[in-house]
Write a protein that holds these residues in place. Structure first.
Motif, PDB file in Angstrom:
ATOM      1  N   ARG A  25       0.563  -8.136   7.120  1.00 47.97           N
ATOM      2  CA  ARG A  25      -0.856  -7.989   6.766  1.00 47.97           C
ATOM      3  C   ARG A  25      -1.131  -7.974   5.263  1.00 47.97           C
ATOM      4  O   ARG A  25      -2.234  -7.639   4.839  1.00 47.97           O
ATOM      5  N   ARG A  26      -0.157  -8.383   4.463  1.00 45.32           N
ATOM      6  CA  ARG A  26      -0.368  -8.264   3.015  1.00 45.32           C
ATOM      7  C   ARG A  26      -1.455  -9.225   2.499  1.00 45.32           C
ATOM      8  O   ARG A  26      -2.057  -8.971   1.451  1.00 45.32           O
ATOM      9  N   ASP A  27      -1.673 -10.332   3.227  1.00 43.79           N
ATOM     10  CA  ASP A  27      -2.703 -11.275   2.777  1.00 43.79           C
ATOM     11  C   ASP A  27      -3.862 -11.375   3.758  1.00 43.79           C
ATOM     12  O   ASP A  27      -4.628 -12.329   3.732  1.00 43.79           O
ATOM     13  N   TRP A  28      -4.034 -10.395   4.613  1.00 48.72           N
ATOM     14  CA  TRP A  28      -5.151 -10.417   5.558  1.00 48.72           C
ATOM     15  C   TRP A  28      -6.465 -10.115   4.832  1.00 48.72           C
ATOM     16  O   TRP A  28      -6.473  -9.524   3.742  1.00 48.72           O
ATOM     17  N   HIS A  29      -7.563 -10.521   5.474  1.00 48.89           N
ATOM     18  CA  HIS A  29      -8.890 -10.375   4.885  1.00 48.89           C
ATOM     19  C   HIS A  29      -9.459  -9.000   5.230  1.00 48.89           C
ATOM     20  O   HIS A  29      -9.757  -8.708   6.391  1.00 48.89           O
ATOM     21  N   ARG A  30      -9.610  -8.167   4.229  1.00 44.29           N
ATOM     22  CA  ARG A  30     -10.121  -6.813   4.482  1.00 44.29           C
ATOM     23  C   ARG A  30     -11.565  -6.869   4.967  1.00 44.29           C
ATOM     24  O   ARG A  30     -12.392  -7.603   4.425  1.00 44.29           O
ATOM     25  N   LEU A  31     -11.867  -6.069   5.974  1.00 46.90           N
ATOM     26  CA  LEU A  31     -13.202  -6.055   6.553  1.00 46.90           C
ATOM     27  C   LEU A  31     -14.245  -5.625   5.526  1.00 46.90           C
ATOM     28  O   LEU A  31     -15.330  -6.198   5.441  1.00 46.90           O
ATOM     29  N   SER A  32     -13.925  -4.622   4.718  1.00 45.64           N
ATOM     30  CA  SER A  32     -14.887  -4.154   3.706  1.00 45.64           C
ATOM     31  C   SER A  32     -15.219  -5.270   2.721  1.00 45.64           C
ATOM     32  O   SER A  32     -16.384  -5.461   2.343  1.00 45.64           O
ATOM     33  N   ASP A  33     -14.194  -6.021   2.302  1.00 48.75           N
ATOM     34  CA  ASP A  33     -14.445  -7.125   1.372  1.00 48.75           C
ATOM     35  C   ASP A  33     -15.337  -8.182   2.019  1.00 48.75           C
ATOM     36  O   ASP A  33     -16.270  -8.699   1.392  1.00 48.75           O
ATOM     37  N   HIS A  34     -15.028  -8.517   3.266  1.00 51.63           N
ATOM     38  CA  HIS A  34     -15.804  -9.556   3.946  1.00 51.63           C
ATOM     39  C   HIS A  34     -17.263  -9.135   4.117  1.00 51.63           C
ATOM     40  O   HIS A  34     -18.177  -9.934   3.862  1.00 51.63           O
ATOM     41  N   LEU A  35     -17.496  -7.900   4.518  1.00 53.87           N
ATOM     42  CA  LEU A  35     -18.871  -7.451   4.730  1.00 53.87           C
ATOM     43  C   LEU A  35     -19.650  -7.392   3.415  1.00 53.87           C
ATOM     44  O   LEU A  35     -20.799  -7.849   3.336  1.00 53.87           O
ATOM     45  N   LEU A  36     -19.049  -6.863   2.377  1.00 54.85           N
ATOM     46  CA  LEU A  36     -19.748  -6.741   1.095  1.00 54.85           C
ATOM     47  C   LEU A  36     -19.971  -8.107   0.450  1.00 54.85           C
ATOM     48  O   LEU A  36     -21.049  -8.377  -0.095  1.00 54.85           O
ATOM     49  N   ASP A  37     -18.955  -8.973   0.507  1.00 54.01           N
ATOM     50  CA  ASP A  37     -19.102 -10.293  -0.110  1.00 54.01           C
ATOM     51  C   ASP A  37     -20.094 -11.157   0.658  1.00 54.01           C
ATOM     52  O   ASP A  37     -20.884 -11.903   0.059  1.00 54.01           O
ATOM     53  N   THR A  38     -20.064 -11.067   1.978  1.00 55.46           N
ATOM     54  CA  THR A  38     -21.046 -11.799   2.768  1.00 55.46           C
ATOM     55  C   THR A  38     -22.448 -11.289   2.474  1.00 55.46           C
ATOM     56  O   THR A  38     -23.405 -12.070   2.381  1.00 55.46           O
ATOM     57  N   GLY A  39     -22.594  -9.989   2.312  1.00 57.02           N
ATOM     58  CA  GLY A  39     -23.886  -9.411   1.961  1.00 57.02           C
ATOM     59  C   GLY A  39     -24.398  -9.935   0.630  1.00 57.02           C
ATOM     60  O   GLY A  39     -25.585 -10.251   0.489  1.00 57.02           O
ATOM     61  N   THR A  44     -15.688 -16.720   4.701  1.00 60.40           N
ATOM     62  CA  THR A  44     -14.485 -16.934   5.512  1.00 60.40           C
ATOM     63  C   THR A  44     -13.705 -18.148   5.011  1.00 60.40           C
ATOM     64  O   THR A  44     -12.477 -18.117   4.894  1.00 60.40           O
ATOM     65  N   GLU A  45     -14.425 -19.209   4.700  1.00 59.73           N
ATOM     66  CA  GLU A  45     -13.788 -20.413   4.175  1.00 59.73           C
ATOM     67  C   GLU A  45     -13.067 -20.116   2.866  1.00 59.73           C
ATOM     68  O   GLU A  45     -11.927 -20.558   2.644  1.00 59.73           O
ATOM     69  N   ALA A  46     -13.717 -19.336   1.983  1.00 59.78           N
ATOM     70  CA  ALA A  46     -13.097 -19.012   0.694  1.00 59.78           C
ATOM     71  C   ALA A  46     -11.819 -18.195   0.885  1.00 59.78           C
ATOM     72  O   ALA A  46     -10.824 -18.398   0.173  1.00 59.78           O
ATOM     73  N   PHE A  47     -11.817 -17.289   1.853  1.00 58.89           N
ATOM     74  CA  PHE A  47     -10.608 -16.490   2.113  1.00 58.89           C
ATOM     75  C   PHE A  47      -9.447 -17.377   2.537  1.00 58.89           C
ATOM     76  O   PHE A  47      -8.344 -17.300   1.988  1.00 58.89           O
ATOM     77  N   TYR A  48      -9.672 -18.251   3.519  1.00 57.58           N
ATOM     78  CA  TYR A  48      -8.577 -19.100   3.990  1.00 57.58           C
ATOM     79  C   TYR A  48      -8.146 -20.119   2.946  1.00 57.58           C
ATOM     80  O   TYR A  48      -6.981 -20.511   2.896  1.00 57.58           O
ATOM     81  N   ALA A  49      -9.064 -20.535   2.113  1.00 52.11           N
ATOM     82  CA  ALA A  49      -8.680 -21.444   1.028  1.00 52.11           C
ATOM     83  C   ALA A  49      -7.724 -20.746   0.063  1.00 52.11           C
ATOM     84  O   ALA A  49      -6.757 -21.356  -0.422  1.00 52.11           O
ATOM     85  N   ARG A  50      -7.992 -19.463  -0.224  1.00 47.69           N
ATOM     86  CA  ARG A  50      -7.076 -18.716  -1.112  1.00 47.69           C
ATOM     87  C   ARG A  50      -5.705 -18.569  -0.463  1.00 47.69           C
ATOM     88  O   ARG A  50      -4.668 -18.745  -1.112  1.00 47.69           O
ATOM     89  N   VAL A  51      -5.699 -18.255   0.822  1.00 43.06           N
ATOM     90  CA  VAL A  51      -4.427 -18.076   1.517  1.00 43.06           C
ATOM     91  C   VAL A  51      -3.628 -19.379   1.519  1.00 43.06           C
ATOM     92  O   VAL A  51      -2.409 -19.377   1.303  1.00 43.06           O
ATOM     93  N   GLU A  52      -4.311 -20.479   1.734  1.00 50.47           N
ATOM     94  CA  GLU A  52      -3.639 -21.775   1.831  1.00 50.47           C
ATOM     95  C   GLU A  52      -3.469 -22.454   0.477  1.00 50.47           C
ATOM     96  O   GLU A  52      -2.938 -23.566   0.394  1.00 50.47           O
ATOM     97  N   GLN A  53      -3.952 -21.772  -0.573  1.00 56.74           N
ATOM     98  CA  GLN A  53      -3.826 -22.279  -1.945  1.00 56.74           C
ATOM     99  C   GLN A  53      -4.391 -23.695  -2.074  1.00 56.74           C
ATOM    100  O   GLN A  53      -3.740 -24.615  -2.572  1.00 56.74           O
ATOM    101  N   ARG A  54      -5.599 -23.845  -1.619  1.00 59.80           N
ATOM    102  CA  ARG A  54      -6.277 -25.127  -1.750  1.00 59.80           C
ATOM    103  C   ARG A  54      -7.648 -24.912  -2.374  1.00 59.80           C
ATOM    104  O   ARG A  54      -8.220 -23.816  -2.323  1.00 59.80           O
ATOM    105  N   GLY A  84      -9.835  -1.454   7.886  1.00 61.88           N
ATOM    106  CA  GLY A  84      -9.488  -2.543   8.793  1.00 61.88           C
ATOM    107  C   GLY A  84      -9.596  -3.914   8.153  1.00 61.88           C
ATOM    108  O   GLY A  84      -9.833  -4.066   6.945  1.00 61.88           O
ATOM    109  N   PHE A  85      -9.422  -4.926   9.005  1.00 60.06           N
ATOM    110  CA  PHE A  85      -9.413  -6.310   8.546  1.00 60.06           C
ATOM    111  C   PHE A  85     -10.434  -7.129   9.343  1.00 60.06           C
ATOM    112  O   PHE A  85     -10.743  -6.822  10.493  1.00 60.06           O
ATOM    113  N   ALA A  86     -10.906  -8.210   8.701  1.00 63.29           N
ATOM    114  CA  ALA A  86     -11.849  -9.123   9.350  1.00 63.29           C
ATOM    115  C   ALA A  86     -11.153 -10.349   9.916  1.00 63.29           C
ATOM    116  O   ALA A  86     -11.497 -10.846  10.987  1.00 63.29           O
ATOM    117  N   HIS A  87     -10.164 -10.873   9.173  1.00 64.28           N
ATOM    118  CA  HIS A  87      -9.458 -12.092   9.578  1.00 64.28           C
ATOM    119  C   HIS A  87      -7.976 -11.935   9.282  1.00 64.28           C
ATOM    120  O   HIS A  87      -7.592 -11.269   8.315  1.00 64.28           O
TER     121      HIS A  87
END
Length: 756
Positions: free
Chosen positions: A13-27, A178-188, A3-6
């Protein structure tokens, strides 16, 4: 776990935030943060479990596709933590369940805004999709970290403190990932942190202080000795310290020097400078920036301002926070209200920064100003930070409060900080006081307004400090015809007060008449130098602060530089009950023959604080007036977080800010205000405009604001978009060049609100 987190706007869904990535990276992030206090394993599992509830079909198939469906995605991870790790899991469950809504009470009964943790755990009906356990790889057991904390005299308090710190790690890690994910998506780019290190700042400060040199005067020689002692003391083992330096002894830069030297020596992460008054946070931060140039941007200034949370949308990318929300800076200058209310807070926005305090150097400036009704909880928090979170704490003041538990039944603060006499940084405080003595203090007894006016008329340069704004205004009106008459009040906005003080300093420097009537705000680090100070009865610490405005530069004979303490007899001059207790304790010390010659000497101040604390503790037991410590007594995991946060308020009356968009006594709008309001109209992030406008605001009680709004004198700016965040004064006649803001309609004025 597929699944996805964001989500993003891309339906494929090609650039959606994978739930596994979010949980492990947040950990991983939370583990790094919690490692500062030895709890990396707790941080890791809290991050891995915090959004486990998103691994459900309704969230993946409906919520992420835009359906406005309310899904509890926090409780599932909390349930799993309790199931796996029992009591330690329950501590983690508080953080997981509250990472959006805030820390809840453990049991039902006292909550006002959210369900208790027990209710949420009991009511959870999450249906998790399979496969998550193999991905998260949770450990079968956790180390008993909280029980390893040393010498904990209040285990319930220690557990609650630990949960808030863990909560802070999780909230910050979640925001950042979460901020890092959206920054990558928005290329900023996301610019966070600072390249300069504390050892580098230490070296810069050394060079800066060396350039100042040592001028050939007694005062400057004392300052040089204090600075040298502060540096020499820096290798001392981390823990609790005091720095007792009289006004004018250079304690501000000496304390920063100690903090940076100590931090560099012991690999501390940052310096946090805690100041009691908002009015001098900016002043102190400016001194630090100048001393640390060209790295002045390493100093973060954080105090009460406009709350820009109202502008946040539902999208996760709007979780972007300023440095002041996470304290990710080498040097932080903040207020005591911000510091302590965060340590006892329950909201994510309050607590996010707390883990940054661990393994830091904390300088508590003017330590004697801690409110009596919350003194024990504040002392317990400082003790906890030093004992179990690898922080060093410096109580920095000219009037050291008697907060140490000495073992002496007469001279000990029961339950206070563990006494370590060798932890005083300053060289021989009593001798320092003698060498820097600048004034003689006398008590005039009962004094009428007419007698005060006689003093003000008889002396061309005199400062009169009283305990409430009504009294100050009346005295000023009585002398307003005299040359150099000035008035200073918190009903003036900050920039206006600064302008008044500039005219005062100029008049004093040029030996022209200057008669200033003010409330105690003039005692808060204000650099003025009068030959005579009149001070309404107050605490001995306040009298010492007032004395710091008399013969400040030490250029006059101390025996001729007088601080005259008086007891006002007018009906409307009585201070609030708590201030009366300070004044009564001071009066008792001033009566004693052994202190009459010098009531500001260290032994007199020590006796004063012990008497003051005995009055509160021995008579009515209100050094913990809200019962914070009793709520956290005993070793248990049912902790009342929301209840504690609601009761721990350093400032009880709720103040509202009003923007005054005019220069004093005119209808002319300052250019800075015009530009800030125009920027708000254009939209975008409000932080920069809010910080500019803060210099033009006056704080008033909620009732006064409501009355001004009803009279049409105040209106919200851009209310449809910004809500009631920016309240603008619309009637220039309400703001007087000499008195500041007036709200004189009898329908909403309350004289008790004019007390300070």
């Amino acid at each position: 776990m597929n699944g996805f987190a964001h989500s993003t706007a891309n339906a494929d869904r090609r650039d959606w935030h994978r739930l596994s990535d979010h949980l492990l990276d947040t950990g991983r992030l939370a583990a790094d943060f919690a490692a500062a206090f030895g709890a990396a394993a707790y941080g890791e599992v809290s991050g891995r479990l915090h959004d486990l509830g998103k691994n459900q079909r309704p969230f993946q198939e409906e919520r992420l596709n835009g359906k406005q469906l309310r899904i509890d995605h926090s409780t599932a991870g909390a349930v799993e933590a309790v199931k796996r790790w029992g009591p330690w899991g329950r501590l983690i469950a508080y953080a997981i369940a509250g990472h959006h809504a805030g820390l809840a009470n453990g049991l039902p009964g006292e909550s006002q805004t959210r369900r208790s943790l027990k209710e949420r755990l009991d009511l959870d009906k999450s249906r998790l999709l399979p496969g998550w356990e193999a991905v998260l790889k949770l450990p079968p057991a956790l180390p008993d970290v909280p029980l390893r904390f040393r010498d904990s005299r209040a285990p319930g308090f220690t557990l609650a403190f630990f949960v808030r710190m863990l909560f802070s790690c999780l909230v910050d890690a979640d925001y950042l990932d979460t901020e890092a994910f959206y920054a990558r998506v928005e290329q900023r780019q996301v610019e966070r942190g600072h390249a300069v290190t504390l050892p580098e700042l230490r070296d810069v400060l050394r060079d800066s202080m060396a350039r100042l040199g040592v001028l050939d005067s007694d005062v400057n020689r004392v300052r040089a000795e204090v600075l040298a002692r502060a540096r020499a003391h820096a290798p001392s083992a981390p823990g609790l310290f005091s720095l007792t330096v009289p006004t004018g002894g250079g304690k501000t830069l000496a304390s920063l020097s100690f903090a940076l030297e100590h931090a560099a020596h012991h690999d501390k992460r940052r310096v946090i400078y805690v100041i009691p008054y908002t009015s001098i946070v900016e002043q102190t931060a400016t001194v630090f920036r100048e001393a640390l140039a060209p790295h002045g941007d390493a100093v973060l200034e954080h105090h009460s301002g406009f709350d820009d949370a109202v502008l946040e949308t539902q999208r996760a990318r709007d979780k972007r926070q300023l440095d002041m929300q996470s304290w990710d800076a080498p040097v932080v200058v903040t207020t005591a209200v911000q510091f302590f209310e965060s340590l006892f807070g329950d909201r994510p926005s309050q607590c996010r920064k707390l883990h940054r305090i661990a393994n830091s150097v904390i300088v508590l400036d003017e330590a004697q100003t801690l409110p009596l009704g919350l003194l024990r909880p504040c002392v317990a928090a400082l003790d906890e930070l030093a004992r179990n979170y690898r922080s060093s704490v410096v109580l920095c003041t000219a009037t050291q409060p008697a907060l140490w538990e000495t073992g002496d039944p007469v001279r000990s603060f029961a339950g206070g900080l563990p006494d370590r006499p060798e932890r005083e940084i300053a060289p021989a405080p009593a001798e320092l006081h003698r060498r820097l003595r600048r004034v003689r203090v006398r008590h005039l007894g009962e004094t009428t307004d007419a007698q005060l006016v006689e003093h003000l008329r008889a002396h061309p340069q005199v400062l009169c400090i009283v305990n409430n704004r009504v009294h100050a205004r009346r005295l000023y009106q009585a002398i307003s015809d005299l040359p150099g008459a000035r008035h200073l009040t918190t009903l003036m906005y900050s920039r206006h007060r600064s302008e008044v003080l500039d005219t005062v300093r100029t008049a004093l420097r040029e030996a022209r008449p200057c008669r200033l009537v003010a409330t105690s705000l003039v005692e808060a680090g204000v650099d003025v130098d009068f030959p005579l100070v009149l001070r309404a009865e107050a605490g001995l610490d306040s009298i010492a602060q007032a004395a710091g405005r008399c013969n400040r530069e030490g250029k006059r004979d101390w025996n001729e530089s007088q601080v005259l303490v008086f007891r006002p007899v007018s009906q409307d001059t009585s201070p609030p009950r708590e201030l009366r207790e300070y004044a009564e304790s001071a009066r008792e010390i001033l009566r004693q023959p052994r202190f009459r010659e010098d009531p500001l000497a260290p032994d007199a101040l020590d006796a004063y604080f012990r008497l003051l604390y005995w009055r509160r503790d021995g008579v009515d037991s209100r050094l913990d007036g809200k019962g914070i410590l009793s709520m956290l007594a005993g070793l248990r995991t049912e902790l009342p977080f929301e209840q504690v946060a609601r009761k721990f308020r350093m400032i009880e009356s709720h103040q509202q800010r009003i923007i005054v968009p005019w220069l004093p006594g005119t209808r002319e709008e300052p250019p800075a205000v015009s530009e800030a309001l125009a920027a708000l109209t254009r939209g975008g992030f409000v932080g920069p405009s809010a910080r500019v406008l803060q210099r033009y605001t006056v704080q008033v009680p909620l009732g006064a604001l409501n009355g001004l709004c009803a009279a049409g004198a105040v209106q919200p700016f851009e209310e449809e978009r910004l809500g009631r965040q920016f309240m603008l004064l619309k009637q220039p006649e309400r703001y007087h060049a000499a008195y500041g803001l007036s709200w004189e309609s009898p329908t909403f004025i309350d004289p008790s609100n004019l007390m300070i």
